[in-house]
Scaffold this active site. Structure first.
Site, PDB file in Angstrom:
ATOM      1  N   GLU A  43       0.864  -1.189   0.000  1.00 46.85           N
ATOM      2  CA  GLU A  43       0.000   0.000   0.000  1.00 46.85           C
ATOM      3  C   GLU A  43       0.894   1.230   0.000  1.00 46.85           C
ATOM      4  O   GLU A  43       1.759   1.381   0.869  1.00 46.85           O
ATOM      5  CB  GLU A  43      -0.932   0.049   1.222  1.00 46.85           C
ATOM      6  CG  GLU A  43      -1.880   1.240   1.121  1.00 46.85           C
ATOM      7  CD  GLU A  43      -2.766   1.497   2.342  1.00 46.85           C
ATOM      8  OE1 GLU A  43      -3.721   2.268   2.201  1.00 46.85           O
ATOM      9  OE2 GLU A  43      -2.479   0.951   3.427  1.00 46.85           O
ATOM     10  N   GLU A  68       5.049   4.715   3.321  1.00 50.17           N
ATOM     11  CA  GLU A  68       4.493   6.029   3.688  1.00 50.17           C
ATOM     12  C   GLU A  68       5.641   7.041   3.692  1.00 50.17           C
ATOM     13  O   GLU A  68       6.720   6.774   4.203  1.00 50.17           O
ATOM     14  CB  GLU A  68       3.803   5.926   5.059  1.00 50.17           C
ATOM     15  CG  GLU A  68       3.374   7.222   5.702  1.00 50.17           C
ATOM     16  CD  GLU A  68       2.498   8.118   4.834  1.00 50.17           C
ATOM     17  OE1 GLU A  68       1.457   7.659   4.342  1.00 50.17           O
ATOM     18  OE2 GLU A  68       2.881   9.294   4.644  1.00 50.17           O
ATOM     19  N   ASP A  95       9.735   7.431  -0.265  1.00 53.55           N
ATOM     20  CA  ASP A  95       8.995   8.124  -1.326  1.00 53.55           C
ATOM     21  C   ASP A  95       8.730   7.130  -2.454  1.00 53.55           C
ATOM     22  O   ASP A  95       9.670   6.612  -3.068  1.00 53.55           O
ATOM     23  CB  ASP A  95       9.843   9.298  -1.833  1.00 53.55           C
ATOM     24  CG  ASP A  95       9.133  10.090  -2.916  1.00 53.55           C
ATOM     25  OD1 ASP A  95       8.087   9.626  -3.429  1.00 53.55           O
ATOM     26  OD2 ASP A  95       9.622  11.180  -3.255  1.00 53.55           O
ATOM     27  N   ASP A 117      -3.379  11.821  -2.331  1.00 49.44           N
ATOM     28  CA  ASP A 117      -3.579  13.273  -2.415  1.00 49.44           C
ATOM     29  C   ASP A 117      -3.939  13.651  -3.855  1.00 49.44           C
ATOM     30  O   ASP A 117      -3.234  13.260  -4.787  1.00 49.44           O
ATOM     31  CB  ASP A 117      -2.296  14.001  -1.996  1.00 49.44           C
ATOM     32  CG  ASP A 117      -1.883  13.623  -0.577  1.00 49.44           C
ATOM     33  OD1 ASP A 117      -2.735  13.723   0.319  1.00 49.44           O
ATOM     34  OD2 ASP A 117      -0.729  13.201  -0.380  1.00 49.44           O
ATOM     35  N   ASP A 153     -12.182   9.420  -3.367  1.00 45.22           N
ATOM     36  CA  ASP A 153     -13.452  10.152  -3.319  1.00 45.22           C
ATOM     37  C   ASP A 153     -13.454  11.249  -4.378  1.00 45.22           C
ATOM     38  O   ASP A 153     -14.463  11.913  -4.574  1.00 45.22           O
ATOM     39  CB  ASP A 153     -13.595  10.846  -1.957  1.00 45.22           C
ATOM     40  CG  ASP A 153     -12.484  11.865  -1.777  1.00 45.22           C
ATOM     41  OD1 ASP A 153     -11.301  11.455  -1.813  1.00 45.22           O
ATOM     42  OD2 ASP A 153     -12.771  13.065  -1.658  1.00 45.22           O
ATOM     43  N   THR A 191     -10.663   2.496   4.661  1.00 42.46           N
ATOM     44  CA  THR A 191      -9.522   3.247   5.191  1.00 42.46           C
ATOM     45  C   THR A 191     -10.079   4.374   6.074  1.00 42.46           C
ATOM     46  O   THR A 191     -11.286   4.660   6.058  1.00 42.46           O
ATOM     47  CB  THR A 191      -8.675   3.866   4.057  1.00 42.46           C
ATOM     48  OG1 THR A 191      -9.331   5.036   3.579  1.00 42.46           O
ATOM     49  CG2 THR A 191      -8.456   2.889   2.919  1.00 42.46           C
ATOM     50  N   GLU A 192      -9.179   5.063   6.778  1.00 45.27           N
ATOM     51  CA  GLU A 192      -9.622   6.184   7.623  1.00 45.27           C
ATOM     52  C   GLU A 192     -10.272   7.279   6.766  1.00 45.27           C
ATOM     53  O   GLU A 192     -11.330   7.799   7.103  1.00 45.27           O
ATOM     54  CB  GLU A 192      -8.440   6.779   8.405  1.00 45.27           C
ATOM     55  CG  GLU A 192      -8.005   5.974   9.615  1.00 45.27           C
ATOM     56  CD  GLU A 192      -6.972   4.901   9.283  1.00 45.27           C
ATOM     57  OE1 GLU A 192      -6.679   4.684   8.091  1.00 45.27           O
ATOM     58  OE2 GLU A 192      -6.469   4.267  10.235  1.00 45.27           O
ATOM     59  N   TYR A 193      -9.625   7.634   5.645  1.00 43.08           N
ATOM     60  CA  TYR A 193     -10.184   8.679   4.781  1.00 43.08           C
ATOM     61  C   TYR A 193     -11.514   8.250   4.191  1.00 43.08           C
ATOM     62  O   TYR A 193     -12.439   9.044   4.068  1.00 43.08           O
ATOM     63  CB  TYR A 193      -9.189   9.023   3.657  1.00 43.08           C
ATOM     64  CG  TYR A 193      -8.277  10.171   3.998  1.00 43.08           C
ATOM     65  CD1 TYR A 193      -7.334  10.045   5.015  1.00 43.08           C
ATOM     66  CD2 TYR A 193      -8.343  11.378   3.324  1.00 43.08           C
ATOM     67  CE1 TYR A 193      -6.484  11.093   5.337  1.00 43.08           C
ATOM     68  CE2 TYR A 193      -7.504  12.434   3.638  1.00 43.08           C
ATOM     69  CZ  TYR A 193      -6.577  12.287   4.643  1.00 43.08           C
ATOM     70  OH  TYR A 193      -5.745  13.329   4.965  1.00 43.08           O
TER      71      TYR A 193
HETATM   72  C1  LIG Z   1      -4.700  11.528   1.886  1.00 38.81           C
HETATM   73  S1  LIG Z   1      -3.674  10.408   2.753  1.00 38.81           S
HETATM   74  C2  LIG Z   1      -4.581   8.875   2.671  1.00 38.81           C
HETATM   75  C3  LIG Z   1      -4.188   7.911   3.756  1.00 38.81           C
HETATM   76  C4  LIG Z   1      -4.841   6.510   3.728  1.00 38.81           C
HETATM   77  N1  LIG Z   1      -4.472   5.786   2.524  1.00 38.81           N
HETATM   78  C5  LIG Z   1      -6.333   6.569   3.871  1.00 38.81           C
HETATM   79  O1  LIG Z   1      -7.030   6.295   2.883  1.00 38.81           O
HETATM   80  O2  LIG Z   1      -6.818   6.861   4.966  1.00 38.81           O
HETATM   81  C6  LIG Z   1      -2.357  10.143   1.557  1.00 38.81           C
HETATM   82  C7  LIG Z   1      -1.072   9.614   2.180  1.00 38.81           C
HETATM   83  O3  LIG Z   1      -0.135   9.361   1.133  1.00 38.81           O
HETATM   84  C8  LIG Z   1       1.162   9.729   1.586  1.00 38.81           C
HETATM   85  N2  LIG Z   1       2.002   9.992   0.398  1.00 38.81           N
HETATM   86  C9  LIG Z   1       1.894  11.032  -0.452  1.00 38.81           C
HETATM   87  N3  LIG Z   1       2.837  10.969  -1.412  1.00 38.81           N
HETATM   88  C10 LIG Z   1       3.565   9.846  -1.159  1.00 38.81           C
HETATM   89  C11 LIG Z   1       4.700   9.248  -1.787  1.00 38.81           C
HETATM   90  N4  LIG Z   1       5.260   9.812  -2.869  1.00 38.81           N
HETATM   91  N5  LIG Z   1       5.200   8.108  -1.262  1.00 38.81           N
HETATM   92  C12 LIG Z   1       4.626   7.545  -0.163  1.00 38.81           C
HETATM   93  N6  LIG Z   1       3.548   8.077   0.479  1.00 38.81           N
HETATM   94  C13 LIG Z   1       3.027   9.211  -0.009  1.00 38.81           C
HETATM   95  C14 LIG Z   1       0.907  10.964   2.443  1.00 38.81           C
HETATM   96  O4  LIG Z   1       1.961  11.220   3.355  1.00 38.81           O
HETATM   97  C15 LIG Z   1      -0.401  10.592   3.143  1.00 38.81           C
HETATM   98  O5  LIG Z   1      -0.184   9.963   4.383  1.00 38.81           O
END
Ligand SMILES: C[S@@+](CC[C@H](N)C(=O)[O-])C[C@H]1O[C@@H](n2cnc3c(N)ncnc32)[C@H](O)[C@@H]1O
Length: 224
Positions: A43, A68, A95, A117, A153, A191-193
């Site tokens: 994930e 993450e 990353d 995001d 979403d 997921t939380e979101y």
């Molecule tokens: C909007 S949150 C969604 C979290 C979770 N998947 C949920 O649905 O509840 C997006 C997550 O992706 C991570 N993220 C963004 N760009 C990333 C990257 N290039 N590599 C790894 N994680 C990344 C962010 O730090 C953030 O925690």
């Protein structure tokens, strides 16, 4: 995901048996790291980690890796493990754009992208986790017929992602414009979101993209 800064999160992560320090050392040898050759599902952007922790306990014969970007967010995923050594779960702060530094070609069976995001501004489109530059990295580490499962979403991100998948010659299946009203709802892990958006009455979009071999005559679109 914005969370309160947790001072020393990186050091605290090292106390968790599921946390992998210097993960690039396992490139090509993740089966050895897990101690078995079960399929590996990743994930990307695991956030607070409910999804990956649930899957790891529900499917003990699959190996799961959470990637993450932010240490303080990964720390929340780690807290959910309650310091237990969960044999089929590993946590990595990394990353995803550099995912080919972590995995050898064909090492992964599935990638989950949950509520990534959306980066709504066009000038930021390269940061979207389904931008073609990311998809090419994913293809490089997925098995033939490997899968990317996407939930969001955000309708604009969903449409953008469908186009990027198609341009990069991934095969789409199970495209849903309302996951929670579809037949896939029964097996869906929230997921939380997802819970937050769903509670607000927002629809959840979902698709699966399959990594099929690209024939020499089928070139990905040059300019996505
Ligand atoms: C909007 S949150 C969604 C979290 C979770 N998947 C949920 O649905 O509840 C997006 C997550 O992706 C991570 N993220 C963004 N760009 C990333 C990257 N290039 N590599 C790894 N994680 C990344 C962010 O730090 C953030 O925690």
């Amino acid at each position: 995901m914005r969370l309160r800064n947790i001072p020393g999160a990186e050091d605290m992560l090292r106390q968790f048996p599921t946390y992998v320090n210097n993960p690039a050392q396992y490139k090509g040898t993740w089966s050895d790291c897990f101690g078995n050759s079960n399929p590996i599902h990743v994930e990307i952007g695991s956030g607070k980690g409910r999804f990956i922790n649930t899957l790891a306990s529900r499917f003990p014969s699959t190996n799961f890796i959470a990637i993450e970007l932010k240490a303080e967010v990964l720390y929340r995923t780690a807290q959910r493990t309650e310091q237990k050594d969960i044999p089929n779960l590993k946590l990595i702060q990394f990353d995803a754009f550099k995912i080919t530094e972590l995995f050898a070609p064909g090492e992964l069976d599935r990638i989950y992208l949950n509520f990534s995001d959306p980066w709504p501004k066009k000038r930021h489109s390269k940061r979207r986790l389904t931008h073609f530059s990311f998809l090419r990295q994913y293809r490089a580490v997925l098995k033939q017929d490997g899968e990317i499962h996407l939930k969001t979403d955000n309708q604009n991100l969903f449409e953008f992602s469908l186009n990027q998948f198609a341009n990069e010659l991934f095969q789409l299946r199970h495209v849903s414009l309302d996951l929670h009203s579809s037949e896939q709802a029964a097996t869906n892990v929230m997921t939380e979101y997802e819970e937050r958006f769903s509670n607000r009455g927002q629809r959840i979009f979902r698709t699966e993209a399959l990594c099929k071999p690209i024939a020499p005559t089928d070139k990905p679109a040059k300019d996505n």
